[in-house]
Design a protein around this motif. Sequence first.
Motif, PDB file in Angstrom:
ATOM      1  N   TYR A 115       0.979  -1.163   0.059  1.00 42.28           N
ATOM      2  CA  TYR A 115      -0.007  -0.077   0.113  1.00 42.28           C
ATOM      3  C   TYR A 115       1.032   1.079  -0.114  1.00 42.28           C
ATOM      4  O   TYR A 115       0.445   2.217  -0.662  1.00 42.28           O
ATOM      5  N   LYS A 116       1.927   1.160   0.889  1.00 52.36           N
ATOM      6  CA  LYS A 116       2.838   2.102   0.886  1.00 52.36           C
ATOM      7  C   LYS A 116       3.515   2.441  -0.445  1.00 52.36           C
ATOM      8  O   LYS A 116       3.696   3.704  -0.919  1.00 52.36           O
ATOM      9  N   VAL A 117       3.910   1.369  -0.877  1.00 47.18           N
ATOM     10  CA  VAL A 117       4.746   1.542  -2.142  1.00 47.18           C
ATOM     11  C   VAL A 117       3.751   2.179  -3.312  1.00 47.18           C
ATOM     12  O   VAL A 117       4.371   3.045  -3.860  1.00 47.18           O
ATOM     13  N   CYS A 118       2.731   1.767  -3.492  1.00 54.21           N
ATOM     14  CA  CYS A 118       1.817   2.233  -4.339  1.00 54.21           C
ATOM     15  C   CYS A 118       1.590   3.535  -4.108  1.00 54.21           C
ATOM     16  O   CYS A 118       1.317   4.219  -5.281  1.00 54.21           O
ATOM     17  N   ALA A 119       1.477   3.994  -3.195  1.00 53.26           N
ATOM     18  CA  ALA A 119       0.925   5.404  -2.659  1.00 53.26           C
ATOM     19  C   ALA A 119       2.096   6.255  -3.240  1.00 53.26           C
ATOM     20  O   ALA A 119       1.925   7.200  -3.606  1.00 53.26           O
ATOM     21  N   LYS A 120       3.395   5.887  -2.756  1.00 54.43           N
ATOM     22  CA  LYS A 120       4.604   6.656  -3.380  1.00 54.43           C
ATOM     23  C   LYS A 120       4.902   6.811  -4.791  1.00 54.43           C
ATOM     24  O   LYS A 120       4.892   7.706  -5.176  1.00 54.43           O
ATOM     25  N   VAL A 121       4.594   5.596  -5.285  1.00 55.19           N
ATOM     26  CA  VAL A 121       4.555   5.658  -6.749  1.00 55.19           C
ATOM     27  C   VAL A 121       3.596   6.506  -7.394  1.00 55.19           C
ATOM     28  O   VAL A 121       3.828   7.258  -8.434  1.00 55.19           O
ATOM     29  N   ASN A 122       2.337   6.666  -6.704  1.00 57.66           N
ATOM     30  CA  ASN A 122       1.272   7.712  -7.477  1.00 57.66           C
ATOM     31  C   ASN A 122       1.270   8.928  -6.585  1.00 57.66           C
ATOM     32  O   ASN A 122       0.450   9.447  -6.721  1.00 57.66           O
ATOM     33  N   ASP A 123       2.297   9.221  -5.874  1.00 52.80           N
ATOM     34  CA  ASP A 123       2.360  10.562  -5.134  1.00 52.80           C
ATOM     35  C   ASP A 123       1.216  10.815  -4.354  1.00 52.80           C
ATOM     36  O   ASP A 123       0.493  11.957  -4.351  1.00 52.80           O
ATOM     37  N   VAL A 124       0.782   9.725  -3.607  1.00 55.53           N
ATOM     38  CA  VAL A 124      -0.532   9.791  -2.571  1.00 55.53           C
ATOM     39  C   VAL A 124       0.011   9.673  -1.304  1.00 55.53           C
ATOM     40  O   VAL A 124       0.773   8.865  -0.824  1.00 55.53           O
ATOM     41  N   GLU A 125      -0.676  10.533  -0.367  1.00 55.06           N
ATOM     42  CA  GLU A 125      -0.042  10.742   1.127  1.00 55.06           C
ATOM     43  C   GLU A 125      -0.820   9.481   1.711  1.00 55.06           C
ATOM     44  O   GLU A 125      -1.970   9.369   1.628  1.00 55.06           O
ATOM     45  N   ILE A 126      -0.083   8.823   2.821  1.00 56.28           N
ATOM     46  CA  ILE A 126      -0.710   7.887   3.601  1.00 56.28           C
ATOM     47  C   ILE A 126      -0.908   8.339   4.862  1.00 56.28           C
ATOM     48  O   ILE A 126      -0.174   9.065   5.489  1.00 56.28           O
ATOM     49  N   VAL A 127      -2.075   8.135   5.488  1.00 46.32           N
ATOM     50  CA  VAL A 127      -2.609   8.626   6.708  1.00 46.32           C
ATOM     51  C   VAL A 127      -2.518   7.514   7.408  1.00 46.32           C
ATOM     52  O   VAL A 127      -3.367   6.320   7.339  1.00 46.32           O
ATOM     53  N   ASN A 128      -1.652   7.379   8.557  1.00 46.51           N
ATOM     54  CA  ASN A 128      -1.621   5.939   9.225  1.00 46.51           C
ATOM     55  C   ASN A 128      -2.462   6.020  10.540  1.00 46.51           C
ATOM     56  O   ASN A 128      -2.354   6.968  11.418  1.00 46.51           O
ATOM     57  N   VAL A 129      -3.501   5.051  10.693  1.00 45.58           N
ATOM     58  CA  VAL A 129      -4.200   4.901  12.058  1.00 45.58           C
ATOM     59  C   VAL A 129      -3.671   3.329  12.457  1.00 45.58           C
ATOM     60  O   VAL A 129      -4.425   2.435  12.163  1.00 45.58           O
ATOM     61  N   PRO A 130      -3.053   3.616  13.495  1.00 47.06           N
ATOM     62  CA  PRO A 130      -2.346   2.307  13.803  1.00 47.06           C
ATOM     63  C   PRO A 130      -3.168   1.231  14.270  1.00 47.06           C
ATOM     64  O   PRO A 130      -4.521   1.589  15.011  1.00 47.06           O
ATOM     65  N   LEU A 131      -3.056  -0.083  14.242  1.00 49.31           N
ATOM     66  CA  LEU A 131      -3.785  -1.101  14.910  1.00 49.31           C
ATOM     67  C   LEU A 131      -3.548  -0.865  16.431  1.00 49.31           C
ATOM     68  O   LEU A 131      -2.338  -0.543  16.778  1.00 49.31           O
ATOM     69  N   THR A 132      -4.303  -1.415  17.285  1.00 49.24           N
ATOM     70  CA  THR A 132      -4.042  -1.821  18.718  1.00 49.24           C
ATOM     71  C   THR A 132      -2.968  -2.712  18.617  1.00 49.24           C
ATOM     72  O   THR A 132      -2.684  -3.468  17.953  1.00 49.24           O
ATOM     73  N   PRO A 133      -2.157  -2.713  19.967  1.00 45.24           N
ATOM     74  CA  PRO A 133      -0.997  -3.882  20.147  1.00 45.24           C
ATOM     75  C   PRO A 133      -1.792  -5.116  19.913  1.00 45.24           C
ATOM     76  O   PRO A 133      -0.946  -6.106  19.620  1.00 45.24           O
ATOM     77  N   ASP A 134      -3.040  -5.271  20.108  1.00 41.90           N
ATOM     78  CA  ASP A 134      -3.642  -6.766  19.535  1.00 41.90           C
ATOM     79  C   ASP A 134      -4.016  -7.019  18.281  1.00 41.90           C
ATOM     80  O   ASP A 134      -4.598  -8.013  18.034  1.00 41.90           O
TER      81      ASP A 134
END
Length: 365
Positions: A115-134
Amino acid sequence: MSNGSGFAAKLARPNILELQPYRCARDDYSEGILLDANENAWGPPIDAQEILERYPDPYQIPLKEKMAAFRGEGVKPENIFVGVGSDEAIDLLFRIFCVPGKDKVITTPPTYGMYKVCAKVNDVEIVNVPLTPDFDIVVPDIIAALTPNVKMIFLCSPGNPTAKSLPLEDIEAVAQQAPNVLVIVDEAYVDFSQSSAICLLSKYPNVCVLQTLSKAFGMAAIRCGFCFGAPDVIQLLNNVKAPYNINQLTSKMALQALEEDSLKKLQSNIQGVLVERAVVAAALEQLEFVVKVYHSDANFLLFRVQQSAKAVYQYMADHCGVVSRYRGTELHCDECIRVTIGTPEDNKAFLDALQKAYQIVTQQQ
Ligand SMILES: Cc1ncc(COP(=O)(O)O)c(C=O)c1O
């Protein structure tokens, strides 16, 4: 090119909606003496069992029909895009829905790296919403991260590297509360788990599900993946893809894999992996230096060692010929290694290598 007034027309880039898709020679005539596509009727310079001199079917309807019947849930061929692995669908979705330099997508780390690679290739910003530790998603956090420029949300279930299936209620809650965003559920490992989000498709036009023949089907070499979704979203994927993306050999083998006998063999292979997964998980639990073995709904296990996971992983690869994946740089995965479930012999070799590597690496320190 009109795509109606549905969900896709509201979300897609205007240039994609205007696109006049490439017309193949075979769109006009498919029978007769075919001298319309600059193929070579003299054939290939090799002895081949297959007809190789003709371009393959751009639509893959028989494959879509078979896949629709296999997945059920009212899925029809018009709900299915066939891609060169699910990775092709991921990239096309970025190109269809995200304006470079302007739009954004939400991902939930730790998650699949493409997802991150394709976002970079397409110049799209990633907004990270982390999973819980579980390794659960936090629905209110995802909804709070929405802005008008967020066009897609990637949810991976079962997750990679987490191995955990997301509860269907959580996926549905995201789809319900983000009706103007495409919610993509990546189900590459779904056949090892109990639940699929395909049942949400009939209710939510903003849901897409990615699946693949690379994992449970054991056919990573043929590069065949699927995107299931509303017909208007699927139509855009078909408009944008390379006309002959699925080659003749892939198509033939994918069709064969969906025959009744193959599906029986698929189920027995899956059962074999699940039995071995339990064996390896139990063996890992017995090792005093293994701190945690995460629950798995996939064909791999994520586990944490007390220390030196990277050196242990490296020692196994360099000195024992056993290659796993160090995941310690991923969020919530410190000192973690991910190992794919192999054959019983592979798994035994891995367990032996792990013990040897841990002992040697920690003695050296
Ligand atoms: C979560 C996830 N999605 C997609 C893929 C890519 O699958 P494909 O081989 O169909 O491109 C992988 C491959 O490792 C994966 O782990």
